[in-house]
Write a protein that holds these residues in place. Structure first.
Motif, PDB file in Angstrom:
ATOM      1  N   ALA A  95      19.804   6.081  91.612  1.00  0.00           N
ATOM      2  CA  ALA A  95      21.264   6.109  91.695  1.00  0.00           C
ATOM      3  C   ALA A  95      21.694   7.393  92.372  1.00  0.00           C
ATOM      4  O   ALA A  95      20.972   8.398  92.383  1.00  0.00           O
ATOM      5  N   GLY A  96      22.894   7.359  92.946  1.00  0.00           N
ATOM      6  CA  GLY A  96      23.445   8.541  93.584  1.00  0.00           C
ATOM      7  C   GLY A  96      24.934   8.395  93.763  1.00  0.00           C
ATOM      8  O   GLY A  96      25.515   7.335  93.506  1.00  0.00           O
ATOM      9  N   HIS A  97      25.569   9.485  94.178  1.00  0.00           N
ATOM     10  CA  HIS A  97      26.989   9.494  94.508  1.00  0.00           C
ATOM     11  C   HIS A  97      27.118   9.822  95.982  1.00  0.00           C
ATOM     12  O   HIS A  97      26.876  10.959  96.386  1.00  0.00           O
ATOM     13  N   LEU A 102      21.000  11.277  92.613  1.00  0.00           N
ATOM     14  CA  LEU A 102      21.006  11.740  91.229  1.00  0.00           C
ATOM     15  C   LEU A 102      19.603  11.661  90.630  1.00  0.00           C
ATOM     16  O   LEU A 102      19.090  12.633  90.093  1.00  0.00           O
ATOM     17  N   GLY A 125      23.821  12.722  86.137  1.00  0.00           N
ATOM     18  CA  GLY A 125      23.777  11.265  86.168  1.00  0.00           C
ATOM     19  C   GLY A 125      23.572  10.607  84.811  1.00  0.00           C
ATOM     20  O   GLY A 125      23.201   9.430  84.741  1.00  0.00           O
ATOM     21  N   LYS A 126      23.839  11.331  83.720  1.00  0.00           N
ATOM     22  CA  LYS A 126      23.609  10.757  82.395  1.00  0.00           C
ATOM     23  C   LYS A 126      24.555   9.574  82.132  1.00  0.00           C
ATOM     24  O   LYS A 126      24.118   8.504  81.698  1.00  0.00           O
ATOM     25  N   THR A 128      26.151   7.883  84.372  1.00  0.00           N
ATOM     26  CA  THR A 128      25.812   6.848  85.350  1.00  0.00           C
ATOM     27  C   THR A 128      24.662   5.995  84.855  1.00  0.00           C
ATOM     28  O   THR A 128      24.686   4.752  84.967  1.00  0.00           O
ATOM     29  N   LEU A 314      18.284  17.624  87.742  1.00  0.00           N
ATOM     30  CA  LEU A 314      18.934  17.486  89.041  1.00  0.00           C
ATOM     31  C   LEU A 314      18.350  18.446  90.066  1.00  0.00           C
ATOM     32  O   LEU A 314      18.186  18.096  91.240  1.00  0.00           O
TER      33      LEU A 314
END
Length: 629
Positions: A95-97, A102, A125-126, A128, A314
């Protein structure tokens, strides 16, 4: 629509529409004793709601209506049992932004009885990950599988959502426990049954069982009992928007205690809870037979509840899993980081030594060649050949050393995590008396505060504790001269400069940008200085121009802490400062408080912070009364 139905169909419609009420009545008598048992079905020996299903379906008599042709399906192994042993499996999640990654390659198994704590800095990313596990978002890579597929997953997000439109406590509890959604599905299945839709009988049975398994049959009875047991006067029909932060937190706790999910995903469940609420939450979590994944920055809560820790690193772009609980995680992580640093230093030292040897050997080779090429007498050919052969040997040794360097197993240098390096800007000391209350009393509806006589002197370090709704925020407002009193007096001393982190982080909840919100209380700082200061607190360029209201709770808290460093203060007021802060930031805040020399008013339920921060006075607030120990 009923005007167009035959009498038989109309009678079937009536029976189907009343099935939910019949189910509630049929299940309630048997389930009531179990519903009162600690509000946790995962600890109950059985579920009478499910045992009531055959009787409820027979009572409806829908199979007697030929036009609908309801058939009795044989028992199916995938029907939802009350105490389902559900397992959640995540494989190779990423996952990422935007363009910022992340985590990747994340594998996780949540088995019955597991209590897994997610830790990492804010933004790792917790939350998320919890949304991915709940099926609310799709991962960039990987998959999430629930076994059995009919199990229920409860995701309780970070902040109790006080939705516009007048949502009541009753509606909030139904939504958070999943009963509201299950009831909507049951209503749709009932209508499909009335309309004789294909497969309506199985869909109705599944919807009914799901509604019952989530506790829909006796939710209202259990809700009333749970609210009463927590000892706070909030009616189920009261709107959520009218509740204080502490009351909303306790209603959020009630929603958790009433939940009957097969897997629990809890995002910051400890925020705003008082000590009694924390103890109830700990008892609930440690007694679960269902699997749970939780995010919390309450170190004592983690130490008492989790059986496994997953760290989202991270800085290193790594995911690590540690068994044995939170304290064991701290020890293993420290050991692993020490070993990683030692391995890198050993690799770096070995590589540097080999490179130095290769340079030396190359130097000798070059020197030998120069000597060999010097003009020499014809009868000195033997000596010149010897020197040339010597330089070739040095070249061979240099090549051998370079091959050794190439064969080294590369060890990447551990990247340092971002750290909040916080200082509290000091102002000249205030007068000897900082704040005084004389017979101060306030009445707001049914709540009465005071009368209170209290004096805060220069350099007092005061810890203020008490249950939610007891009057702690009222006491702070009175001491700071912000609260109109119904009787008595309040006065603030001379030269008092206040720095405050309020519980709601209200300064950073408006539509203006973070930069504008920050400049309002610190007009002497130019934009460049504000950007530099915010960057020290992990708030970068893409945060500064965003509307303050769009910041995460942790980002708003860091902005409030940055403001303490922007201007000098001599009275520091912290109301639940650890809410939404990550663990490294909490430790930095404790370090900053150790070096702060002014007056401190600290309201917190973080037990480790209460132990770590030096205080000179302890004040307890209960039912509007103030006592000092």
């Amino acid at each position: 629509m009923h005007d167009f139905l035959s009498p038989e169909r109309r009678r079937a419609s009536g029976r189907a529409a009343g099935a939910r009420d019949e189910a509630r009545g049929g299940a309630r008598d048997e389930a009531r004793g179990e519903a009162r048992d600690a509000r946790d079905p995962a600890r109950s020996p059985g579920c009478s709601a499910h045992r009531a299903i055959p009787a409820v379906r027979a009572a409806r008599g829908l199979d007697a209506v030929p036009a609908i042709s309801v058939r009795r399906a044989p028992p199916r192994p995938d029907r939802i049992p009350c105490l389902m042993s559900a397992t959640l499996v995540a494989k190779n999640l990423a996952a990422g932004h935007g363009d910022r990654a992340l985590f990747s390659g994340l594998d996780l198994v949540v088995a019955p009885g597991d209590v897994i704590g997610l830790v990492g800095v804010n933004g790792a990313g917790k939350s998320t990950l919890l949304r991915l596990l709940a099926g609310l978002e799709r991962p960039e890579e990987g998959s999430v599988r629930l076994s059995p597929a009919t199990a229920t997953v409860g995701h309780l997000p970070q902040e109790p959502e006080r939705r516009p439109g007048g949502e009541t406590v009753r509606e909030f509890l139904a939504r958070r426990t999943g009963v509201a959604a299950a009831q909507a599905a049951l209503d749709a299945a009932t209508q499909a049954l009335v309309d004789a839709a294909p497969g309506a009988d199985d869909a109705y049975a599944t919807s009914l069982e799901r509604w019952l398994s989530l506790g829909g049959a006796d939710l209202e009875d259990r809700a009333e009992e749970a609210v009463a047991s927590l000892g706070f006067a909030v009616g189920l029909d009261q709107e959520m928007y009218t509740l204080s932060g502490g009351q909303a937190a306790r209603v959020g706790l009630v929603s958790l205690l009433l939940s009957r999910y097969d897997v629990f995903l809890l995002d910051e469940p400890t925020n705003d809870l008082d000590l009694d609420g924390l103890e109830r939450l700990e008892k609930f979590v440690t007694g679960l037979r269902a699997g749970a994944v939780l995010v919390s920055h309450d170190r004592e809560f983690l130490a008492r509840t989790v059986t496994k820790v997953v760290e989202l690193d991270l800085a290193q772009q790594q995911v690590a899993t540690y068994g044995g609980g939170y304290n064991a995680y701290l020890e293993e992580r420290a050991t692993a980081r020490r070993h990683a640093r030692e391995e890198y230093e050993e690799y770096a030292d070995t590589k540097a030594a080999l490179e130095a040897r290769a340079r030396m050997q190359r130097g000798w080779m070059d020197k030998g060649l120069r000597n060999a090429m010097r003009k020499a007498p014809d009868n000195d050919k033997i000596a010149r050949k010897a020197r040339s052969e010597g330089s070739e040997k040095q070249a061979a040794k240099a090549r051998q050393t370079e091959r050794l360097i190439e064969r080294l197993d590369v060890v990447e240098e551990p990247r340092k995590e971002w750290e909040l390096r916080m200082e509290i800007a000091a102002a000249p000391r205030s007068g000897e008396v900082v704040s005084t209350l004389r017979g101060a009393a306030v009445r707001r509806g049914d709540f009465a505060f005071g009368p209170v006589d209290l004096r805060i002197d220069w350099a007092d370090r005061v810890a203020i504790t008490g249950p939610n709704g007891s009057g702690k925020s009222t006491l702070l407002a009175a001491l700071l001269g912000r609260l109109p009193l119904d009787s008595g007096e309040a006065s603030l001393g001379s030269g008092v400069l206040i720095g405050e982190v309020d519980q709601a982080r209200a300064l950073f909840r408006g539509p203006e940008s973070l930069l504008e919100a920050f400049r309002a209380p610190a007009p002497d700082l130019d934009p460049a200085e504000i950007r530099t200061l915010l960057a020290k607190f992990g708030l970068k360029a893409h945060h500064v121009l965003r509307p303050a209201a769009t910041l995460s709770p942790g980002e708003r808290t860091r902005a409030a802490l940055a403001l303490l460093q922007a201007r000098g203060v001599n009275l520091l007021v912290l109301d639940e400062p650890t809410n939404h802060l990550d663990l490294p930031a909490i430790e930095q805040l404790e370090s900053a408080l150790a070096s702060y020399r002014g007056t401190l008013l600290l309201v917190t339920h973080d037990r480790r912070m209460l132990d770590a921060v030096h205080v000179t006075r302890r004040i307890q607030v209960a039912d509007g009364r103030v006592t000092e120990s």
